[in-house]
Design a protein around this motif. Structure first.
Motif, PDB file in Angstrom:
ATOM      1  N   SER A 196      30.566 101.952  63.144  1.00 18.91           N
ATOM      2  CA  SER A 196      30.920 101.379  62.030  1.00 18.91           C
ATOM      3  C   SER A 196      32.168 100.352  61.900  1.00 18.91           C
ATOM      4  O   SER A 196      32.960 100.662  61.298  1.00 18.91           O
ATOM      5  N   GLY A 197      31.862  99.659  63.033  1.00 18.21           N
ATOM      6  CA  GLY A 197      33.041  98.475  63.193  1.00 18.21           C
ATOM      7  C   GLY A 197      34.093  99.242  64.039  1.00 18.21           C
ATOM      8  O   GLY A 197      33.799 100.204  64.614  1.00 18.21           O
ATOM      9  N   ARG A 198      35.111  98.335  64.365  1.00 17.86           N
ATOM     10  CA  ARG A 198      36.315  99.068  65.324  1.00 17.86           C
ATOM     11  C   ARG A 198      37.100 100.025  64.674  1.00 17.86           C
ATOM     12  O   ARG A 198      37.155 100.072  63.520  1.00 17.86           O
ATOM     13  N   LEU A 199      37.437 101.051  65.559  1.00 21.16           N
ATOM     14  CA  LEU A 199      38.070 102.182  65.260  1.00 21.16           C
ATOM     15  C   LEU A 199      39.342 101.892  64.447  1.00 21.16           C
ATOM     16  O   LEU A 199      39.829 102.617  63.506  1.00 21.16           O
ATOM     17  N   ASP A 200      40.317 100.774  64.902  1.00 20.70           N
ATOM     18  CA  ASP A 200      41.290 100.295  64.262  1.00 20.70           C
ATOM     19  C   ASP A 200      41.268  99.446  62.912  1.00 20.70           C
ATOM     20  O   ASP A 200      42.248  98.661  62.658  1.00 20.70           O
ATOM     21  N   GLY A 201      39.979  98.875  62.596  1.00 19.63           N
ATOM     22  CA  GLY A 201      39.814  97.934  61.462  1.00 19.63           C
ATOM     23  C   GLY A 201      39.891  96.840  62.060  1.00 19.63           C
ATOM     24  O   GLY A 201      39.851  95.993  61.173  1.00 19.63           O
ATOM     25  N   ARG A 202      40.154  96.261  63.264  1.00 16.03           N
ATOM     26  CA  ARG A 202      40.215  94.794  63.707  1.00 16.03           C
ATOM     27  C   ARG A 202      38.755  94.174  63.572  1.00 16.03           C
ATOM     28  O   ARG A 202      37.793  94.839  63.987  1.00 16.03           O
ATOM     29  N   ALA A 203      38.942  92.879  63.416  1.00 15.24           N
ATOM     30  CA  ALA A 203      37.713  92.028  63.781  1.00 15.24           C
ATOM     31  C   ALA A 203      37.207  91.929  65.134  1.00 15.24           C
ATOM     32  O   ALA A 203      38.219  92.350  66.019  1.00 15.24           O
ATOM     33  N   ASP A 217      62.672  83.999  80.985  1.00 13.66           N
ATOM     34  CA  ASP A 217      64.105  84.479  80.848  1.00 13.66           C
ATOM     35  C   ASP A 217      64.972  84.544  82.057  1.00 13.66           C
ATOM     36  O   ASP A 217      66.233  84.134  81.942  1.00 13.66           O
ATOM     37  N   ALA A 218      64.245  84.355  83.205  1.00 13.81           N
ATOM     38  CA  ALA A 218      64.939  84.098  84.647  1.00 13.81           C
ATOM     39  C   ALA A 218      65.395  82.811  84.686  1.00 13.81           C
ATOM     40  O   ALA A 218      65.933  82.517  85.720  1.00 13.81           O
ATOM     41  N   GLY A 219      64.611  81.784  83.909  1.00  9.11           N
ATOM     42  CA  GLY A 219      65.000  80.296  84.301  1.00  9.11           C
ATOM     43  C   GLY A 219      64.372  79.999  85.529  1.00  9.11           C
ATOM     44  O   GLY A 219      64.765  78.876  85.919  1.00  9.11           O
ATOM     45  N   ILE A 220      63.062  80.463  85.664  1.00 13.28           N
ATOM     46  CA  ILE A 220      62.461  79.906  86.743  1.00 13.28           C
ATOM     47  C   ILE A 220      61.625  78.603  86.205  1.00 13.28           C
ATOM     48  O   ILE A 220      61.035  78.609  85.399  1.00 13.28           O
ATOM     49  N   GLU A 221      61.558  77.721  87.107  1.00 15.49           N
ATOM     50  CA  GLU A 221      60.774  76.540  86.747  1.00 15.49           C
ATOM     51  C   GLU A 221      59.227  76.459  86.769  1.00 15.49           C
ATOM     52  O   GLU A 221      58.471  77.146  87.587  1.00 15.49           O
ATOM     53  N   LEU A 222      58.610  76.428  85.732  1.00 19.38           N
ATOM     54  CA  LEU A 222      57.393  76.338  85.345  1.00 19.38           C
ATOM     55  C   LEU A 222      56.523  75.276  84.944  1.00 19.38           C
ATOM     56  O   LEU A 222      57.088  74.212  84.179  1.00 19.38           O
ATOM     57  N   TYR A 223      55.430  75.039  85.494  1.00 18.12           N
ATOM     58  CA  TYR A 223      54.672  74.050  84.687  1.00 18.12           C
ATOM     59  C   TYR A 223      54.139  74.445  83.270  1.00 18.12           C
ATOM     60  O   TYR A 223      54.072  73.612  82.509  1.00 18.12           O
ATOM     61  N   ASP A 224      53.668  75.563  83.115  1.00 25.50           N
ATOM     62  CA  ASP A 224      53.495  76.321  81.816  1.00 25.50           C
ATOM     63  C   ASP A 224      53.268  77.708  81.763  1.00 25.50           C
ATOM     64  O   ASP A 224      53.259  78.385  83.064  1.00 25.50           O
ATOM     65  N   SER A 225      53.834  78.174  80.660  1.00 25.14           N
ATOM     66  CA  SER A 225      53.408  79.779  80.721  1.00 25.14           C
ATOM     67  C   SER A 225      52.045  80.200  80.689  1.00 25.14           C
ATOM     68  O   SER A 225      51.091  79.451  80.021  1.00 25.14           O
ATOM     69  N   VAL A 226      51.798  81.258  81.309  1.00 31.51           N
ATOM     70  CA  VAL A 226      50.467  81.736  81.321  1.00 31.51           C
ATOM     71  C   VAL A 226      50.138  82.837  80.325  1.00 31.51           C
ATOM     72  O   VAL A 226      50.941  83.647  80.349  1.00 31.51           O
ATOM     73  N   ALA A 227      49.053  82.525  79.528  1.00 31.17           N
ATOM     74  CA  ALA A 227      48.679  83.617  78.574  1.00 31.17           C
ATOM     75  C   ALA A 227      47.372  84.110  78.795  1.00 31.17           C
ATOM     76  O   ALA A 227      46.424  83.425  79.438  1.00 31.17           O
ATOM     77  N   ALA A 228      47.000  85.438  78.932  1.00 30.01           N
ATOM     78  CA  ALA A 228      45.921  86.251  79.322  1.00 30.01           C
ATOM     79  C   ALA A 228      45.295  87.027  78.133  1.00 30.01           C
ATOM     80  O   ALA A 228      46.282  87.712  77.308  1.00 30.01           O
ATOM     81  N   THR A 229      44.110  87.263  78.005  1.00 28.46           N
ATOM     82  CA  THR A 229      43.231  88.130  77.120  1.00 28.46           C
ATOM     83  C   THR A 229      42.064  88.614  77.898  1.00 28.46           C
ATOM     84  O   THR A 229      41.805  87.964  78.884  1.00 28.46           O
ATOM     85  N   SER A 230      41.683  89.752  77.469  1.00 31.78           N
ATOM     86  CA  SER A 230      40.478  90.423  77.948  1.00 31.78           C
ATOM     87  C   SER A 230      39.133  90.625  76.869  1.00 31.78           C
ATOM     88  O   SER A 230      39.690  90.656  75.600  1.00 31.78           O
ATOM     89  N   MET A 231      38.104  90.286  77.362  1.00 37.92           N
ATOM     90  CA  MET A 231      36.881  90.833  76.319  1.00 37.92           C
ATOM     91  C   MET A 231      36.019  91.788  77.160  1.00 37.92           C
ATOM     92  O   MET A 231      36.145  91.986  78.218  1.00 37.92           O
ATOM     93  N   ALA A 232      35.329  92.494  76.444  1.00 36.86           N
ATOM     94  CA  ALA A 232      34.317  93.305  76.874  1.00 36.86           C
ATOM     95  C   ALA A 232      32.939  93.201  76.003  1.00 36.86           C
ATOM     96  O   ALA A 232      32.846  92.859  74.868  1.00 36.86           O
ATOM     97  N   LEU A 233      31.955  93.341  76.807  1.00 38.43           N
ATOM     98  CA  LEU A 233      30.630  92.931  76.274  1.00 38.43           C
ATOM     99  C   LEU A 233      29.891  94.393  75.936  1.00 38.43           C
ATOM    100  O   LEU A 233      29.705  95.393  76.493  1.00 38.43           O
ATOM    101  N   ASN A 234      29.535  94.321  74.370  1.00 37.14           N
ATOM    102  CA  ASN A 234      28.726  95.465  73.907  1.00 37.14           C
ATOM    103  C   ASN A 234      27.766  95.079  73.428  1.00 37.14           C
ATOM    104  O   ASN A 234      27.411  94.244  72.419  1.00 37.14           O
ATOM    105  N   GLY A 235      26.480  95.403  74.094  1.00 35.11           N
ATOM    106  CA  GLY A 235      25.289  94.839  73.765  1.00 35.11           C
ATOM    107  C   GLY A 235      25.102  93.519  74.125  1.00 35.11           C
ATOM    108  O   GLY A 235      25.330  93.043  75.204  1.00 35.11           O
TER     109      GLY A 235
END
Length: 261
Positions: free
Chosen positions: A32-39, A173-191
């Protein structure tokens, strides 16, 4: 004459063990939807803080940068050391390395303090996901080391994604030169439906997981990891869902990092 000698150094267990009776009913995560109420496409609330480990170490052992990251029940800390003298004296480019470790109490599948093959594999995944964002050509003969500790885990793929986000914050925070920050997320397949940022209970009931690490400002994908079989159309749909979620996570990270400078 033989005498009975009792071994007081060893606690003898019972001759037979009985499995405890569990009265808890099995949980259906998506009944009946997600246990924590999230979309279905909603990521858990994120909290992050940089410089959290700097004051806890001595001047000689203090890291160049550090970060603490929470995403729901996931709690991760990262310390970055460098740039410092590398192991190869003639290297034209710097070297980035990761050391990933679960605490013994962080999750159900981690039972020993000894480094496992799973942790070594995740360390390699983190190196490959974050290294494209670092301007290693500016640090010849040097190395940048990241040490990641999982204090609490809730979903294996989600924990790896959170570790990538935590490393990105610690590098800034360490002041390391970056091209860009890396953002990551995960998905899982239900049906036939992709679920964003699954907890461990949700992940156990799904058939496939997908992780994407992306540099949104540069519009480049740094890493893709998939477990399980899907159709090409399903993979494309899951990838696009991850890209959209990465943009939201990246906005949260930038908002905090800009305010902490």
């Amino acid at each position: 004459m033989a005498t009975n000698i009792q071994d007081r150094k060893r606690i003898n267990g019972p001759t037979r063990s009985v499995e405890p009776i569990s009265t808890a009913e099995p949980v259906e995560p998506f009944a009946s939807g997600r246990l924590d109420g999230r979309a279905l496409d909603q990521v858990r609330p994120i909290f992050m803080k940089t410089g959290s480990l700097d004051s806890q170490a001595s001047a000689q052992a203090a890291p160049s940068g550090s970060a603490y990251y929470e995403q729901g029940k996931i709690r991760i800390s990262c310390a970055v050391y460098g740039p410092r003298q590398g192991r190869k004296s003639n290297a034209k480019m710097g070297i980035f390395s990761c050391d990933f470790k679960y605490t013994p109490f962080s999750c159900s599948w981690r039972k020993s303090h000894i480094k496992s093959s799973d942790e070594k594999e995740i360390s390699l995944i983190l190196e490959q996901a974050v290294a494209p964002a670092i301007r290693l050509e500016l640090y010849p003969k040097a190395c940048v080391d990241a040490f990641i500790t999982v204090i609490e885990s809730d979903g294996k793929a989600a924990t790896i994604a959170a570790a990538i986000n935590c490393i990105s914050a610690a590098l800034v925070d360490a002041g390391i030169e970056l091209y860009d920050s890396v953002a990551a997320t995960s998905m899982a397949l239900n049906g036939t439906q992709w679920i964003s940022d699954c907890t461990q209970i949700e992940e156990d009931s799904t058939s496939c997981s997908l992780l994407v690490a992306r540099m949104p400002s540069a519009d480049e994908v740094a890493y893709i990891l998939q477990h399980g079989k899907t159709k090409i159309e399903q993979t494309e749909e899951g990838f696009q869902a991850c890209v959209n979620a990465c943009t939201k996570v990246y906005a949260v990270m930038c908002r905090y990092l800009q305010g902490s400078m």
